[in-house]
Design a protein around this motif. Structure first.
Motif, PDB file in Angstrom:
ATOM      1  N   ILE A  42     -48.661  34.078  -8.817  1.00  0.00           N
ATOM      2  CA  ILE A  42     -49.044  32.717  -9.201  1.00  0.00           C
ATOM      3  C   ILE A  42     -50.549  32.592  -9.412  1.00  0.00           C
ATOM      4  CG2 ILE A  42     -47.052  31.615  -8.152  1.00  0.00           C
ATOM      5  CD1 ILE A  42     -48.706  31.027  -5.691  1.00  0.00           C
ATOM      6  N   SER A  43     -51.328  33.558  -8.904  1.00  0.00           N
ATOM      7  CA  SER A  43     -52.776  33.546  -9.119  1.00  0.00           C
ATOM      8  C   SER A  43     -53.179  34.412 -10.305  1.00  0.00           C
ATOM      9  CB  SER A  43     -53.507  34.014  -7.854  1.00  0.00           C
ATOM     10  OG  SER A  43     -53.113  35.330  -7.516  1.00  0.00           O
ATOM     11  N   GLY A  44     -52.191  34.977 -11.001  1.00  0.00           N
ATOM     12  CA  GLY A  44     -52.476  35.736 -12.214  1.00  0.00           C
ATOM     13  C   GLY A  44     -52.821  37.193 -11.993  1.00  0.00           C
ATOM     14  N   THR A  45     -52.523  37.719 -10.814  1.00  0.00           N
ATOM     15  CA  THR A  45     -52.826  39.123 -10.517  1.00  0.00           C
ATOM     16  C   THR A  45     -51.545  39.952 -10.524  1.00  0.00           C
ATOM     17  OG1 THR A  45     -52.628  38.730  -8.138  1.00  0.00           O
ATOM     18  CG2 THR A  45     -54.823  38.471  -9.127  1.00  0.00           C
ATOM     19  N   VAL A  46     -51.718  41.267 -10.540  1.00  0.00           N
ATOM     20  CA  VAL A  46     -50.579  42.174 -10.479  1.00  0.00           C
ATOM     21  C   VAL A  46     -49.956  42.105  -9.086  1.00  0.00           C
ATOM     22  CG1 VAL A  46     -49.872  44.607 -10.606  1.00  0.00           C
ATOM     23  CG2 VAL A  46     -51.552  43.697 -12.225  1.00  0.00           C
ATOM     24  N   ASP A  47     -48.661  42.253  -9.022  1.00  0.00           N
ATOM     25  CA  ASP A  47     -47.922  42.277  -7.761  1.00  0.00           C
ATOM     26  C   ASP A  47     -48.646  43.180  -6.751  1.00  0.00           C
ATOM     27  OD1 ASP A  47     -46.030  42.792  -5.702  1.00  0.00           O
ATOM     28  OD2 ASP A  47     -44.351  42.593  -7.090  1.00  0.00           O
ATOM     29  N   PRO A  48     -49.072  42.646  -5.597  1.00  0.00           N
ATOM     30  CA  PRO A  48     -49.833  43.453  -4.634  1.00  0.00           C
ATOM     31  C   PRO A  48     -49.035  44.603  -4.032  1.00  0.00           C
ATOM     32  CG  PRO A  48     -49.235  41.329  -3.678  1.00  0.00           C
ATOM     33  CD  PRO A  48     -48.899  41.257  -5.138  1.00  0.00           C
ATOM     34  N   ARG A  49     -47.723  44.602  -4.181  1.00  0.00           N
ATOM     35  CA  ARG A  49     -46.937  45.721  -3.683  1.00  0.00           C
ATOM     36  C   ARG A  49     -47.212  46.998  -4.459  1.00  0.00           C
ATOM     37  NH1 ARG A  49     -41.182  42.642  -3.679  1.00  0.00           N
ATOM     38  NH2 ARG A  49     -42.013  42.208  -5.772  1.00  0.00           N
ATOM     39  N   LEU A  50     -47.718  46.866  -5.681  1.00  0.00           N
ATOM     40  CA  LEU A  50     -48.074  48.059  -6.451  1.00  0.00           C
ATOM     41  C   LEU A  50     -49.111  48.877  -5.703  1.00  0.00           C
ATOM     42  CD1 LEU A  50     -48.174  49.870  -8.986  1.00  0.00           C
ATOM     43  CD2 LEU A  50     -49.834  48.257  -9.950  1.00  0.00           C
ATOM     44  N   ASP A  51     -50.188  48.233  -5.263  1.00  0.00           N
ATOM     45  CA  ASP A  51     -51.262  48.961  -4.576  1.00  0.00           C
ATOM     46  C   ASP A  51     -50.834  49.470  -3.213  1.00  0.00           C
ATOM     47  OD1 ASP A  51     -52.679  48.196  -6.786  1.00  0.00           O
ATOM     48  OD2 ASP A  51     -54.299  47.184  -5.694  1.00  0.00           O
ATOM     49  N   ALA A  52     -49.863  48.827  -2.586  1.00  0.00           N
ATOM     50  CA  ALA A  52     -49.352  49.302  -1.308  1.00  0.00           C
ATOM     51  C   ALA A  52     -48.395  50.468  -1.482  1.00  0.00           C
ATOM     52  CB  ALA A  52     -48.650  48.164  -0.571  1.00  0.00           C
ATOM     53  N   THR A  53     -47.874  50.642  -2.691  1.00  0.00           N
ATOM     54  CA  THR A  53     -46.850  51.652  -2.951  1.00  0.00           C
ATOM     55  C   THR A  53     -47.430  52.937  -3.505  1.00  0.00           C
ATOM     56  OG1 THR A  53     -45.196  49.933  -3.358  1.00  0.00           O
ATOM     57  CG2 THR A  53     -44.738  52.112  -4.273  1.00  0.00           C
ATOM     58  N   MET A  54     -48.441  52.836  -4.362  1.00  0.00           N
ATOM     59  CA  MET A  54     -48.941  54.042  -5.020  1.00  0.00           C
ATOM     60  C   MET A  54     -50.442  53.992  -5.259  1.00  0.00           C
ATOM     61  SD  MET A  54     -47.543  53.518  -8.940  1.00  0.00           S
ATOM     62  CE  MET A  54     -45.909  52.946  -8.478  1.00  0.00           C
ATOM     63  N   PHE A  55     -51.018  55.184  -5.407  1.00  0.00           N
ATOM     64  CA  PHE A  55     -52.397  55.351  -5.835  1.00  0.00           C
ATOM     65  C   PHE A  55     -52.409  55.593  -7.341  1.00  0.00           C
ATOM     66  CE2 PHE A  55     -52.703  56.915  -1.379  1.00  0.00           C
ATOM     67  CZ  PHE A  55     -53.661  56.026  -0.921  1.00  0.00           C
ATOM     68  N   TYR A  56     -53.386  54.993  -8.019  1.00  0.00           N
ATOM     69  CA  TYR A  56     -53.531  55.170  -9.464  1.00  0.00           C
ATOM     70  C   TYR A  56     -54.962  54.824  -9.849  1.00  0.00           C
ATOM     71  CZ  TYR A  56     -53.042  50.059  -9.501  1.00  0.00           C
ATOM     72  OH  TYR A  56     -53.223  48.724  -9.269  1.00  0.00           O
ATOM     73  N   ASN A  57     -55.307  55.070 -11.068  1.00  0.00           N
ATOM     74  CA  ASN A  57     -56.672  54.798 -11.532  1.00  0.00           C
ATOM     75  C   ASN A  57     -56.795  53.316 -11.842  1.00  0.00           C
ATOM     76  OD1 ASN A  57     -59.294  55.055 -12.410  1.00  0.00           O
ATOM     77  ND2 ASN A  57     -58.753  55.911 -14.417  1.00  0.00           N
ATOM     78  N   LYS A  58     -56.995  52.543 -10.808  1.00  0.00           N
ATOM     79  CA  LYS A  58     -57.006  51.086 -10.911  1.00  0.00           C
ATOM     80  C   LYS A  58     -58.329  50.584 -11.473  1.00  0.00           C
ATOM     81  CE  LYS A  58     -56.585  46.931  -8.033  1.00  0.00           C
ATOM     82  NZ  LYS A  58     -56.394  46.423  -6.644  1.00  0.00           N
ATOM     83  N   PRO A  59     -58.284  49.705 -12.459  1.00  0.00           N
ATOM     84  CA  PRO A  59     -59.527  49.076 -12.917  1.00  0.00           C
ATOM     85  C   PRO A  59     -60.216  48.371 -11.759  1.00  0.00           C
ATOM     86  CG  PRO A  59     -57.729  48.618 -14.446  1.00  0.00           C
ATOM     87  CD  PRO A  59     -57.107  49.276 -13.240  1.00  0.00           C
ATOM     88  N   GLY A  60     -61.466  48.640 -11.559  1.00  0.00           N
ATOM     89  CA  GLY A  60     -62.185  48.063 -10.439  1.00  0.00           C
ATOM     90  C   GLY A  60     -62.247  48.970  -9.229  1.00  0.00           C
TER      91      GLY A  60
END
Length: 520
Positions: A329-347
């Motif tokens: 609802i705040s316009g961000t990606v589902d926070p479970r993504l970052d809790a589930t996997m490592f990736y080359n995240k912008p920022g």
């Protein structure tokens, strides 16, 4: 700081309660209740407790949650893949386990029956002990029924037609899948009647101990057993009982379910207890326990990111992409993504004190790859996983699962509006929009698809996805199977019957009349 937990440390197969903050050497040496030569055993309240502790110990070795069972549950799902150089692991997700090589699946099978045998020892001997504390006696027997049901659940779920041992014997005949499920249901029903809601308000040797099976755990697994047999009406009743206990709630921070910081939290219905602080430093690979055994897990190193672990298991790109489908609802990606996997995240994203983009910047393949984060000791306290000693508890039944299984049962029994309500409880935690507003008025069939999506993201890399794929009949639905193949090429080598593992050859040799599963 961990709670005062029930820490089942295998020393001579017997186990002891230890405090994570203080373990004395004399606490680790116990009489072996599985040694027939110990004629003095099965005589006291403490003997009964040590006996059931030994059954818990079978959850800790390589065949079960130290490593093999998570691998067997995970690798056939479309949420993960394996490029392991170890052939026995590599072939699991490709539905190509070899009957001549029982590594991993054979170790699991053996350990499930070790656990059932230990539980049966309790159920055979404890009723004959003149215990001063009758309520403690019931709790111990209830735990034995629960553990026997849990080990048998895994055996039937993975191997289909298996022996169903309900007493101590040298051999047990192979039974049908239906007979196996019937016994599982009976064991969980019996356990639920005998177990307390928690151990905080009981008196006796087990008072205040976390990590033991509870009424909620037995009811949740009873509901799951009904669900896996498409008995939605019965499953719905059991899940509602868990909810009505009023003792569970979702952890506010999703990631707290996969680290050692907030173990045995309000969301935990049942978890396997690991610890870096108890016992020795050696892993419990199986066979006769040794005095150097600790109670740590090898999951983290097995699933670990490249250069921090073996990277035998990785998330799929399909999983990564599905996390992008709906913003919060705040316009961000589902926070479970970052809790589930490592990736080359912008920022930027940190792992083991290193910046992902900087660490992998010299290798384009690694920089653009995906790595597991759940159950990794990656928040900066450790440089990598190469000591093979993860102390993170394995949460094998979460309250979120109870809510989503309950929602599924509501939908399947004609109450799709009720399914919305329980799904939204899980979505609210991570800030996703109200489903009744974004997708109002779904049909039962549409809600089935939605539940598949919700479960895929909530339980990724937790050993649930392939169980869902199989029980929903997707492998027999050509449209669904084609879709799975488009997401995960490992499904290209699926053939009918391979949804189950083969009966290990040792079992075939030692138990005459055993029939191998079809497809092998």
């Amino acid at each position: 700081m961990k709670y005062r937990n029930f820490k089942y440390l295998s020393i001579f197969i017997s186990l002891t309660l230890v405090l994570s903050s203080c373990v004395k050497e004399e606490d680790l040496v116990q009489i072996d209740p599985n040694n027939d030569a110990v004629d003095s055993f099965w005589a006291t309240d403490n003997d009964a407790l040590q006996g059931v502790n030994a059954a818990y110990g079978s959850l800790l070795t390589d065949g079960t949650y130290m490593r093999s069972t998570p691998l067997l549950l995970d690798l056939k799902g479309d949420d993960c893949k394996s490029n392991s150089p170890w052939g026995s692991m590599y072939v699991v997700g490709k539905f190509n386990s070899n009957v001549t090589d029982a590594a991993i699946y054979g170790w699991a099978y053996e350990t499930y029956y070790q656990g059932m045998y230990r539980a049966n020892q309790v159920l055979s001997n404890v009723p004959n002990i003149d215990m001063a504390d009758g309520e403690l006696k019931n709790r111990i027997l209830g735990q034995a029924y629960f553990l026997r049901g849990l080990f048998l659940f895994h055996a039937v779920n993975m191997f289909k037609n298996v022996p169903v041992p309900t007493e101590l014997a040298a051999t047990y005949p192979q039974k049908t899948e239906a007979e196996g499920w019937a016994q599982i249901i009976t064991d969980f029903q019996t356990a639920a009647d005998m177990l307390p809601v928690s151990y905080d308000n009981v008196s006796g040797l087990d008072s205040g101990e976390k990590g033991r099976a509870t009424k909620g755990a037995a009811l949740a697994y009873l509901g799951k057993a009904f669900l896996f047999n498409n008995d939605f009406a019965s499953a719905k009743i059991e899940f509602k009982k868990v909810i009505d206990l009023g003792v569970y709630s979702l952890a506010s921070n999703y990631r707290d379910n996969f680290t050692d910081v907030n173990e045995n939290n309000s969301e935990s219905v049942f978890e396997v207890q690991f610890s870096r602080d108890a016992g020795g430093v050696d892993l419990g690979w199986g066979g006769a326990p040794a005095s150097g055994w600790g109670k740590t897990s090898a999951r983290a190193i097995t699933y670990g990111p490249r250069a921090f672990g073996w990277t035998d298991v990785q998330p799929t790109r399909a999983l990564f992409n599905e996390f992008q489908q709906e913003l919060t609802i705040s316009g961000t990606v589902d926070p479970r993504l970052d809790a589930t996997m490592f990736y080359n995240k912008p920022g930027g994203m940190m792992l083991y004190g290193q910046d992902f983009a900087t660490f992998y910047g010299g290798n384009a393949q690694d920089l653009n790859d995906l790595f597991c984060r759940k159950y990794q000791n990656s928040d900066g306290a450790y440089p990598n996983e190469y000591d093979w000693r993860s102390g993170i508890n394995e949460r094998i039944m979460r309250y979120a699962d109870v809510l989503l299984m309950y929602a599924e049962c509501l939908n399947e029994t004609g109450d799709t509006p009720g399914a919305y309500t329980n799904i939204q409880k899980v979505r609210d935690r991570v800030g996703l929009p109200d489903l009744s507003s974004t997708k109002p008025g779904m049909t039962q069939a549409q809600m089935r698809e939605q539940i598949g999506h919700e479960r895929y993201l909530e339980f990724a890399l937790e050993g649930h996805r392939f169980d869902d794929v199989r029980r929903w009949g997707w492998l027999q639905d050509q449209t669904k199977l084609t879709w799975l193949k488009s997401r995960d090429p490992e499904y290209d080598t699926y053939s009918p019957g391979r949804e189950f593992f083969p009966i290990p050859q040792l079992e075939m040799d030692n138990n005459p009349g055993t029939i191998q599963n079809s497809g092998y």
